[in-house]
Design a protein around this motif. Sequence first.
Motif, PDB file in Angstrom:
ATOM      1  N   LEU A  30       0.861  -1.279   0.013  1.00 13.78           N
ATOM      2  CA  LEU A  30       0.060   0.135   0.056  1.00 13.78           C
ATOM      3  C   LEU A  30       0.907   1.433  -0.064  1.00 13.78           C
ATOM      4  O   LEU A  30       0.699   2.273  -0.731  1.00 13.78           O
ATOM      5  CB  LEU A  30      -1.080   0.141   1.173  1.00 13.78           C
ATOM      6  N   LYS A  34       0.840   4.073  -2.801  1.00  6.96           N
ATOM      7  CA  LYS A  34       0.558   5.390  -2.377  1.00  6.96           C
ATOM      8  C   LYS A  34       1.981   6.244  -3.006  1.00  6.96           C
ATOM      9  O   LYS A  34       1.618   7.603  -3.409  1.00  6.96           O
ATOM     10  CB  LYS A  34       0.497   5.751  -0.996  1.00  6.96           C
ATOM     11  N   GLU A  38       1.332   9.480  -6.059  1.00  7.61           N
ATOM     12  CA  GLU A  38       1.827  10.936  -5.526  1.00  7.61           C
ATOM     13  C   GLU A  38       2.913  11.395  -6.372  1.00  7.61           C
ATOM     14  O   GLU A  38       3.020  12.481  -6.581  1.00  7.61           O
ATOM     15  CB  GLU A  38       2.158  10.692  -3.942  1.00  7.61           C
ATOM     16  N   THR A 219       5.018  15.231  -0.452  1.00  6.37           N
ATOM     17  CA  THR A 219       5.104  13.557  -0.750  1.00  6.37           C
ATOM     18  C   THR A 219       6.409  13.262  -0.469  1.00  6.37           C
ATOM     19  O   THR A 219       7.237  14.004  -0.009  1.00  6.37           O
ATOM     20  CB  THR A 219       4.819  13.431  -2.389  1.00  6.37           C
TER      21      THR A 219
END
Length: 261
Positions: A30, A34, A38, A219
């Motif tokens: 995950l 992510k 981003e 990020t």
Amino acid sequence: GSTLQARLRYREKSNYVYRGLVLQSICINLLHAKGLAETQGMTSLRNYIRKLLDETLEEKPSKSSKELVERKEFREIIRITKESKVEHPKISRIMSLVSQRIDSNPDSKIMVFAQYRDTCDLLVDKLSTISNAKVEKLIGQSKGGLKQKEQILMLDRFRNGDCNILVSTSVGEEGLDISSTDLVIFYEPVPSEIRTIQRRGRTGRKNDGEVYILVAINTMDEAFEKTAEDKEEKMRSRLEKLNYELSRTVMKPADRGQLNL
């Protein structure tokens, strides 16, 4: 994670340990997804999701992949990625920089660095739509990449102008004879001062060049950029200190025995 691995090495085969390792693997997947969303864009995320789905179809799929793709939240992610037509803002920014450079100087040579091959493929497709852009992709030899002879032929085309934009993974950072470029663009920062310096070193060898590093705010890009900057500053500080110490070193005269020799 390391604690669970250690307990497993010591042959503790409890359900608690195995369950912890499965959850850890899910979290890693995950977190990577992510990061792709981003800093890379929807295309890279879609390809990663497809890879996870393909893993569940294998004869012995991993428990973490199987559990992850069966979650309703993950199914919602799949739906969103399928419906989304938006790419990362970095793509349009790179296209703008490259287009402006080629318009101002058609003889320019440009290198674009990206960490992932999926991103390289997308960049090649997008940049190829720019007028007078002749784009090639430089990747390593592993997993069906370019053989060394193919890499050399591609670099020859870049040197003689048959190609004026080279989209490259880390293989283009060092060890290959690449002619000087006018413009170097980092699709994302890398958390290494050595790799950052090597990439920057691809421009300005003969004439002044420009370097752009694209950073998505809030990020991992920001963390990687800061890490590289801190490491580079420490490296420069050590080199300056070493240079200062060497400059103050007084060579001791040879002793009499040596002088007599």
